[in-house]
Design a protein around this motif. Structure first.
Motif, short mmCIF file in Angstrom:
data_model
loop_
_atom_site.label_atom_id
_atom_site.label_comp_id
_atom_site.label_asym_id
_atom_site.label_seq_id
_atom_site.Cartn_x
_atom_site.Cartn_y
_atom_site.Cartn_z
N SER A 242 -64.18 -66.27 -34.63
CA SER A 242 -64.10 -64.66 -34.16
C SER A 242 -64.88 -64.26 -32.99
O SER A 242 -65.36 -63.27 -33.21
N ILE A 243 -64.42 -65.04 -31.95
CA ILE A 243 -65.04 -64.37 -30.65
C ILE A 243 -63.97 -63.91 -30.02
O ILE A 243 -64.10 -62.63 -29.01
N VAL A 244 -62.57 -64.36 -29.77
CA VAL A 244 -61.57 -63.82 -29.18
C VAL A 244 -60.90 -63.04 -30.14
O VAL A 244 -60.19 -63.49 -31.27
N HIS A 245 -60.88 -61.63 -29.80
CA HIS A 245 -60.46 -60.69 -31.03
C HIS A 245 -58.78 -60.55 -30.97
O HIS A 245 -58.31 -60.27 -32.10
N SER A 246 -58.23 -60.92 -29.96
CA SER A 246 -56.60 -61.10 -29.85
C SER A 246 -56.27 -61.06 -28.44
O SER A 246 -57.32 -60.88 -27.44
N MET A 247 -55.03 -61.42 -28.03
CA MET A 247 -54.54 -61.50 -26.65
C MET A 247 -53.23 -61.08 -26.72
O MET A 247 -52.36 -60.81 -27.51
N VAL A 248 -52.91 -60.73 -25.48
CA VAL A 248 -51.40 -60.47 -24.89
C VAL A 248 -50.96 -61.55 -23.81
O VAL A 248 -51.86 -61.80 -23.08
N ASP A 252 -45.40 -63.11 -16.96
CA ASP A 252 -45.46 -64.07 -15.70
C ASP A 252 -46.71 -65.25 -16.06
O ASP A 252 -47.03 -65.88 -15.17
N GLY A 253 -46.64 -65.48 -17.35
CA GLY A 253 -47.72 -66.66 -17.71
C GLY A 253 -48.84 -66.03 -17.88
O GLY A 253 -49.94 -66.98 -18.55
N SER A 254 -49.52 -64.87 -17.59
CA SER A 254 -50.86 -64.61 -17.64
C SER A 254 -51.18 -64.16 -19.28
O SER A 254 -50.28 -63.65 -20.03
N THR A 255 -52.40 -64.65 -19.66
CA THR A 255 -52.64 -64.10 -21.23
C THR A 255 -54.02 -63.45 -20.96
O THR A 255 -54.84 -64.08 -20.41
N ILE A 256 -54.08 -62.11 -21.53
CA ILE A 256 -55.30 -61.67 -21.54
C ILE A 256 -55.88 -61.44 -22.90
O ILE A 256 -55.17 -61.23 -23.58
N ALA A 257 -57.13 -61.63 -22.86
CA ALA A 257 -57.68 -61.61 -24.12
C ALA A 257 -58.89 -60.81 -24.10
O ALA A 257 -59.62 -60.24 -23.19
N GLN A 258 -59.62 -60.17 -25.19
CA GLN A 258 -60.56 -59.61 -25.39
C GLN A 258 -61.77 -60.29 -26.05
O GLN A 258 -61.60 -60.77 -27.09
#
Ligand code: NAD
Ligand code: MG
Length: 387
Positions: A242-248, A252-258
């Motif tokens: 439960s450190i990465v709270h979700s991603m988009v 273009d292949g990028s994944t952004i996480a919070q």
């Protein structure tokens, strides 16, 4: 100007953490309304400290007790009318009520053109088509408090979840206390075991929902309602830390996480202060101290509630309201020891069999759908309890 804040469900897990965030940001927020259904002593204690203009209780029998305990400047109201009045008055309403009972806050806050800081996912997923209409009221904004949706909101950074550049939303799930267990080994689990969440400390209903993965299922529907992303582009991945709270993931292949430590005060503070950020940090990470981050697929055969939710979400209309109401009835019955953990999914599934197409055109239709589903689910629970 200091924004006025109504905290509805102020004695619960999210409610108390909201007050903690406000305590740690002195003079930034003015608490004008508080509400609770139980824990009346705690509600009185809170009202003595924050001196809100309005306090709302759930039971008419509590009104006199609370009024007698508070100074003359605080008005005491009861039920949905009181919640509506609070949401219409405050600049920001934090909807921290559990279950369908949070509906009046969601509708009234948006219809009045105010900021809704939404923890109460049940009201959004059951009323999605109706919420969609009031969301466009001038001045209204809906900022998610649910940690996954707060993460996605931050990753999307202003673009729509149905934008062509968004390939998929990836919701993370802790997996709950029963991750890795087989269906057979879960037949006899106790309420205490279901309430022992490995990473988050939350109210009982959402903790049980996390153990069945219904919470993640509700969150898939919540993500669809909030961001407009098609269900085929919303995935769930289990991430026990439960450190990465979700991603988009983008085209273009990028994944952004919070990322942050699990601490609900971060998303609560984000929703209160958006578009600014709080000056006090909650959950900030020291990457050198962080544990290994791992990801795995959810076990959809053992945790059937996840796919039941996807199915109800895809049906749309009143189906999510039926799902959510049946789940509330089943979780209450489990918490009261009337059914086993494994029967929760069965009750939801059997109840949904009775759903027939309903486009959900009004609040009255929603309230009727909720009542029908509850009645049906109670019958199924009674059948389970006697077998
Ligand atoms: P909780 O059970 O700890 O608190 C619920 C609050 O709502 C209490 O103040 C209670 O008195 C009030 N309440 C209960 N029934 C009510 C009713 N019928 N009418 C009016 N008020 C009522 O719950 P919680 O864990 O704080 O969760 C609140 C909401 O936030 C839920 O929808 C949950 O899914 C969501 N949420 C919680 C967390 C968390 O960390 N706790 C995280 C994400 C989302
Ligand atoms: Mg969540």
């Amino acid at each position: 100007m200091t924004p006025s804040v109504a905290i509805l469900g102020s004695t619960g897990s999210i409610g108390e953490q909201t007050l903690d965030v406000i305590d740690q940001s002195p003079d930034q927020f003015d608490v004008v309304a508080l509400s609770a259904a139980r824990s009346i002593d705690r509600l009185i204690e809170q009202a003595r400290k924050y001196r809100p203009r309005l306090v709302i209780v759930d039971q008419p029998s509590d009104v006199a007790t609370v009024a007698a305990a508070l100074p003359g400047t605080t008005e005491v109201a009861c039920g949905a009318d009181g919640l509506t009045a609070a949401a219409e008055m405050a600049d920001i309403s934090v909807n921290a009520i559990v279950g369908f009972a949070g509906l009046p806050v969601t509708m009234a806050s948006l219809a009045a053109g105010k900021r809704l800081a939404l923890a109460n996912k049940e009201s959004l997923i059951t009323a999605a088509p109706l919420v969609e209409r009031v969301r466009s009221t001038e001045g209204a904004s809906l900022i998610p408090v649910d940690s996954e949706h707060c993460a996605i909101f931050q990753c999307l950074h202003g673009i729509s979840g149905s934008d062509r550049s968004v390939r998929r939303l990836i919701l993370t799930a802790s997996g709950g206390p029963f991750r890795g267990r087989t269906a057979a080994s879960l037949n006899e689990v106790t309420v205490a075991e279901a309430l022992a969440h490995p990473t988050w400390s939350m109210g009982p209903k959402i903790t049980v929902d996390s153990s069945t993965l219904m919470n993640k299922g509700l969150e898939v529907i919540e993500a669809h309602a909030l961001f407009g992303t098609p269900f085929d582009q919303i995935d769930v991945v289990v991430h026990p830390q439960s450190i990465v709270h979700s991603m988009v993931e983008f085209s273009d292949g990028s994944t952004i996480a919070q990322l942050s430590h699990p601490d609900m005060r971060l998303p609560i503070g984000f929703a209160l202060s958006y578009p600014d950020r709080l000056a006090v940090p909650f959950g900030s990470l020291d990457l050198l101290q962080a544990t290994t981050l791992t990801f795995e697929s959810p076990d959809r055969a053992t945790f059937r509630c996840l796919d039941l939710a996807y199915a109800a979400g895809r049906l749309g209309g009143a189906a999510p309201a039926w799902l959510s109401a049946a789940n509330e009835v089943a979780v209450d019955a489990f918490l009261e020891g009337r059914i086993s953990w494994g029967q929760i999914a069965k009750i939801v599934e059997t109840t949904l069999d009775f759903y027939s197409q309903d486009p959900l055109s009004s609040i009255d239709a929603l309230i009727a759908a909720d009542a029908q589903s509850r009645e049906r689910a109670r019958t199924v629970v009674a059948q389970c309890s006697t077998t």
